[in-house]
Design a protein around this motif. Structure first.
Motif, mmCIF file in Angstrom:
data_model
loop_
_atom_site.group_PDB
_atom_site.id
_atom_site.type_symbol
_atom_site.label_atom_id
_atom_site.label_comp_id
_atom_site.label_asym_id
_atom_site.label_seq_id
_atom_site.Cartn_x
_atom_site.Cartn_y
_atom_site.Cartn_z
ATOM 1 N N GLN A 125 -0.434 6.004 -4.358
ATOM 2 C CA GLN A 125 1.061 7.158 -3.964
ATOM 3 C C GLN A 125 2.672 5.666 -2.837
ATOM 4 O O GLN A 125 2.825 6.242 -2.790
ATOM 5 N N ARG A 126 1.120 6.409 -1.747
ATOM 6 C CA ARG A 126 2.303 5.059 -0.797
ATOM 7 C C ARG A 126 2.220 3.686 -0.891
ATOM 8 O O ARG A 126 3.226 3.814 -0.144
ATOM 9 N N ILE A 127 1.488 2.721 -1.241
ATOM 10 C CA ILE A 127 1.723 1.408 -1.005
ATOM 11 C C ILE A 127 2.879 2.163 -2.631
ATOM 12 O O ILE A 127 4.110 0.397 -2.648
ATOM 13 N N MET A 128 3.484 2.701 -3.384
ATOM 14 C CA MET A 128 3.774 2.220 -4.226
ATOM 15 C C MET A 128 5.181 2.982 -4.154
ATOM 16 O O MET A 128 6.666 1.797 -3.734
ATOM 17 N N THR A 129 5.539 4.164 -2.750
ATOM 18 C CA THR A 129 7.114 3.935 -2.401
ATOM 19 C C THR A 129 7.266 2.705 -1.543
ATOM 20 O O THR A 129 8.555 2.715 -1.379
ATOM 21 N N LEU A 130 6.002 2.066 -0.633
ATOM 22 C CA LEU A 130 6.284 1.477 0.049
ATOM 23 C C LEU A 130 7.383 -0.128 -0.565
ATOM 24 O O LEU A 130 7.979 -0.425 -0.575
ATOM 25 N N ALA A 131 6.335 -0.160 -1.885
ATOM 26 C CA ALA A 131 6.493 -1.319 -2.339
ATOM 27 C C ALA A 131 8.184 -1.449 -3.114
ATOM 28 O O ALA A 131 8.894 -1.966 -3.321
ATOM 29 N N VAL A 132 8.479 0.062 -3.600
ATOM 30 C CA VAL A 132 10.078 0.361 -4.177
ATOM 31 C C VAL A 132 11.223 -0.213 -3.079
ATOM 32 O O VAL A 132 11.951 -0.761 -3.655
ATOM 33 N N GLU A 133 10.290 0.636 -1.780
ATOM 34 C CA GLU A 133 11.908 0.880 -0.891
ATOM 35 C C GLU A 133 11.367 -0.944 -0.117
ATOM 36 O O GLU A 133 13.306 -0.977 -0.404
ATOM 37 N N HIS A 134 11.061 -1.791 -0.019
ATOM 38 C CA HIS A 134 11.078 -3.010 0.276
ATOM 39 C C HIS A 134 10.586 -3.873 -0.404
ATOM 40 O O HIS A 134 10.996 -5.453 -0.732
ATOM 41 N N GLN A 135 10.874 -3.732 -1.922
ATOM 42 C CA GLN A 135 10.961 -4.274 -3.213
ATOM 43 C C GLN A 135 9.993 -5.775 -3.416
ATOM 44 O O GLN A 135 9.946 -6.953 -3.401
#
Length: 904
Positions: free
Chosen positions: A569-579
């Protein structure tokens, strides 16, 4: 054995490396342009690949756009324009993106994008079906952190348009605030292209451009095929003015780069564990033997090693570790040359035997306690004999491995369980790399060994002031290898101060160091704003890139499903935020009205799927930068005050000292008489004068004279040598830097950073561009002060001042120009009167049975104020101290910087 060979053969035939690749596919296509632009700022690159084409055929057709990108890179965007309809990309959680894509696909309004694997690259592919006469434009963006290997950063761009292109251009722009030390570019297209890649560089910028004409692209003068097929590689390194690393702050984030040099490597203890099962038969074994022979030649007499080879059985070339002598190395080479692969694979027993060998050598004190111990495993397959459950092998190895041992895993070919090799290495303070059997495996093995063959530091910790930073990436590292780089990033918290300070600690061969560096939090952003081609968001993206990579590694080691879900979940949140397109996110590309959608998904590992181990390709040696396994301490940075204290700015020497400064002016303080006596020594440049020689404690201090730039009598101290005979430790201080050697190890530090170095009873405290204090056994202290002049001064030179406190403890054998006054002579002054200069009184001094005419004047003590100094009033002795010092000054000239004084 037959089963192993069949499996190996199948792996080669199905390898996706074998497939043909073209950037643009389709018949009757007119390609107008193909352009690649990379902007690299502080080791972080943003690359854009653009192509414009027309379906010039008479019928509708599918047109493909393919780009090969490095495995370490994250795709950040993809846009496409078809006949004026623009498709824009956005990164979403994988489940969300797939649902939206499925809706479009149900309406037959979707085209697919997939990504596949090859050696160091992966292929981004898209294909669209368009009517005749359609205009299509593609644009792909991806970002990547440059990892330093063998003293260089490498940026690769794969070009293979598959046809002649009227506008073919590659631009790489590099901006490095530290300054660029070296930059070069090469290509694999052929010799005819060598002069077409132009490199221009200035102090901190470089531009690489490749812009061949259509004629220059042709394979031959009348050919219609393109010769542009291969890779452009840009290699560069940056300037480093100190071993303390560089701190850069931009866009509310910091990045700390640490790549010290001029340190002696640790001695190594290595057990090579080599798979000799049947699947290694043929080219794999031949290349492994070839690589091992080269690796063995690299060992030194200070290194200890052995070889374990295994199939269904486990054998040891030597039951114990032996030194890397020429006789032992020759015998080891003969042993590996005679290996004949056959049988199964007993990885568990082989690794346990290797660990036992290291434990036994450590317990019996065969190896230096301050050496580095490692196991290097080379294997091409899964375990088939003994313990075959991977999780059990992992637990078994972790249970017996000591904290000071490391395991490095090299997986040969596609049929190896690379996820397992990577997990077992990371869990035991090492790293893994895939070796591609149908490439030059011997060279790949040698290159990997080169990256880990010179460990310079252990137990490195990077810390920051309390409440100055947050969300710091890994800041504890087990080892630092020569030629690589450790990187720490984080967020900068709001503060009244414009300065961020880091403190780095570590252990080198026989010594411990503390290094301090700081950065202005506003300076770099102002500089980036002026740069036309810089990547202004580099610090923010680099922090996210590092954090995601570390989380992916941490996820692969997570022991429970709950932990894995939280990390995902942490990876997905960061990846979406930073594209970033990661194994857990996807790029959804859709038209403005959202009626047509494409999906870019992450690739699968050739054997085990994208997400089981979090990595689909060979990780760089700097995997140390990634998320720490359980043996690493927590990453939040503690307060410096809570953990340790760094070197102090203030000078802690007593108020009154004996000193030599400027031209060299000696000031001797006599505490009992409360009097200062001055004299000059008029010797020649190159002469080495003994200042302190104590054969009783084994300490000697010498200074070498340099002259001013013009021919005159002015001389200064340019180099100071402090030698401690009992430990054989020598500290050489020059205007260029500080070097410490113990006869075997040599460590150098510049004046560019604040640092503290400890070895046995010696402590060296450096204050950046100011002074260094050498303390020996807490009883003898010498401070050397640095005097800098402006670079092109017509007369003056950089020089050193020496300050020695009266409180130093010596033996009765102490002597030297300063040392002799530790036993204070009786001094009587009388007949004080006005001299030729009314401002300077004269007197007669009785000392050591001599009557001397002395003059009252003043000299400078520069400890508090290096520019102006503070006045010290003293009685000046003429004629190079004659009558005040024992003998003649020429008797204090010694042959080298570690000489003790022998007076007649």
């Amino acid at each position: 054995m037959q089963d192993h060979r069949e499996r190996h053969k199948r792996a080669i035939l199905t390898s996706e490396e074998q497939e043909d690749f073209e950037a643009i596919r389709g018949d009757d296509i007119t390609v107008r342009s193909y352009k690649v632009e990379s902007r690299i700022t502080s080791r972080f690159s943003h690359t854009i690949v653009r192509s414009s084409m027309v379906n010039s055929g008479s019928t509708p057709q599918s047109i493909a756009f393919n780009v090969q990108i490095p495995k370490r890179a994250f795709i950040t965007n993809f846009t496409m324009n078809v006949n004026g309809i623009t498709f824009v990309g956005s990164v979403k959680e994988k489940a969300v993106a797939r649902n939206l894509y499925a809706q479009a696909r149900a309406r037959n309004k979707a085209a697919g994008i997939i990504r596949t694997n090859s050696q160091d690259m992966e292929t981004f592919k898209t294909e669209v079906h368009v009517p005749s006469g359609s205009n299509i434009e593609f644009e792909l963006h991806y970002q990547e952190m440059m990892h330093r290997k063998l003293n260089l950063y490498e940026h690769t761009l794969h070009l293979q348009p598959g046809r002649l292109v009227p506008q073919l251009q590659v631009d790489v722009y590099i901006f490095e605030p530290q300054g660029i030390a070296t930059v070069k570019a090469s290509n694999t297209f052929g010799a005819q292209f060598a002069d077409l890649i132009k490199v221009t560089s200035t102090k901190d910028k470089a531009h690489i451009v490749f812009k061949p004409t259509v004629q220059q692209q042709k394979q031959c003068e009348n050919c219609t095929e393109s010769a542009v097929e291969g890779v452009i590689t840009v290699l560069y390194d940056v300037n480093r003015d100190s071993n303390a690393g560089q701190l850069q702050v931009s866009d509310g984030h910091f990045v700390y780069f640490f790549a010290p040099s001029n340190l002696s490597p640790f001695p190594k203890n290595i057990v090579f564990v080599i798979d000799v099962s049947g699947s290694m038969w043929g080219v794999k074994m031949k290349q492994t033997v070839q690589a091992m022979k080269a690796i063995l030649d690299d060992l030194t007499i200070d290194d200890y090693f052995s070889i374990v080879d295994f199939n269904h059985n486990v054998r040891c070339w030597s039951e114990g570790l032996v030194p890397g002598s020429s006789i032992q190395i020759a015998d080891a080479k003969r042993y590996i040359e005679n290996i004949k692969p056959n049988g199964g694979t007993n990885i568990n027993e082989a690794l346990l035997r290797a660990v036992q060998m290291l434990v036994r050598a450590s317990n019996h004190r065969v190896i230096d306690p301050r050496s580095v111990s490692m196991i290097i495993l080379v294997s091409d397959g899964d375990p088939t004999v003994g313990e075959i459950k991977l999780s059990a092998i992992q637990k078994n190895v972790k249970r017996v491995m000591r904290e000071e041992f490391s395991l490095f895993s090299l997986g040969i070919g596609f049929d190896v369980d690379y996820d397992f090799l990577e997990r077992i290495a990371m869990e035991n303070r090492g790293m893994a790399q895939r070796i591609y059997a149908n490439h030059d495996a011997a060279e790949q093995l040698r290159a990997f060994y080169s990256q880990v063959s010179s460990p310079l530091l252990r137990k490195i910790t990077v810390q920051f002031q309390a409440d100055s930073v947050a969300e710091v990436t890994q800041n504890h590292f087990d080892k630092f290898f020569s030629g690589s780089e450790l990187v720490v990033a984080g967020k900068v918290l709001p503060s009244e101060s414009n300065t961020l300070t880091s403190l780095t600690t570590g252990s080198a061969a026989r010594l411990d160091i503390i290094l301090e560096t700081d950065a202005d939090t506003t300076e770099l952003d102002a500089e980036l704003a002026k740069q036309q081609h810089s990547f202004t968001g580099f610090a923010r993206q680099m922090w996210a890139y590092l954090t995601i990579k570390q989380l992916i590694s941490e996820r692969s080691l997570a022991t429970t499903a709950v932990k894995k879900r939280k990390i995902t979940q942490r990876i997905m949140t960061l990846a979406v935020e930073h594209q970033f397109v990661t194994p857990f996110t996807a790029l959804l590309v859709e038209s403005g009205d959202a009626t047509e959608r494409l999906l870019a998904d992450s690739p699968k590992d050739p054997k085990h799927g994208c997400c089981s181990g979090g990595s689909s390709g060979p990780p760089p040696v700097e995997v140390l930068v990634y998320q720490p396994p359980p043996w690493v301490m927590p990453t939040p940075a503690p307060s410096m005050g809570e953990v340790l204290e760094g070197p102090k700015e203030e000078i802690t020497l007593p108020e009154r000292v004996n000193l030599v400064d400027n031209d060299p002016h000696f000031i001797i303080h006599l505490p009992r008489s409360n009097m200062d006596i001055c004299f000059n020594i008029d010797s020649k440049p190159g002469h080495i004068l003994n200042l302190l020689s104590d054969s009783g404690t084994g300490v000697t201090v010498n200074g070498q004279l340099i002259g001013s730039k013009k021919v005159n009598k002015r001389t200064y101290f340019g180099t100071i040598g402090i030698y401690y005979q009992p430990d054989g430790i020598s500290v050489i201080v020059s205007t260029d830097g500080i070097t410490m050697t113990d006869g075997r190890n040599n460590h150098s530090f510049t004046w560019g950073s604040t640092a503290e170095i400890r070895q046995d009873g010696i402590r060296i405290s450096i204050v950046k561009n100011s002074n260094v204090i050498i303390t020996i056994n807490n009883s003898t202290q010498v401070m050397v002060l640095l005097h800098r002049v402006w670079k092109k001064h017509p007369v003056n030179v950089d020089f050193l001042g020496i300050y020695i406190p009266n409180e130093n403890q010596y033996s009765p054998l102490v002597h030297g120009l300063i040392g002799q006054f530790s036993i204070e002579p009786e001094v009587t002054l009388y007949d004080i009167h006005k001299g030729a200069d009314p401002l300077k009184k004269e007197a007669t001094m009785e000392v050591k049975g001599n009557k001397l005419l002395v003059t009252r004047g003043w000299q400078k003590d520069y400890r508090r104020d290096k520019k102006r100094g503070s006045n010290v009033y003293c009685w000046f002795i003429h004629n190079s101290g004659k009558g005040f010092i024992d003998g003649h000054y020429s008797q204090y000239i010694v042959p080298n910087l570690s000489s003790f004084l022998h007076m007649p």
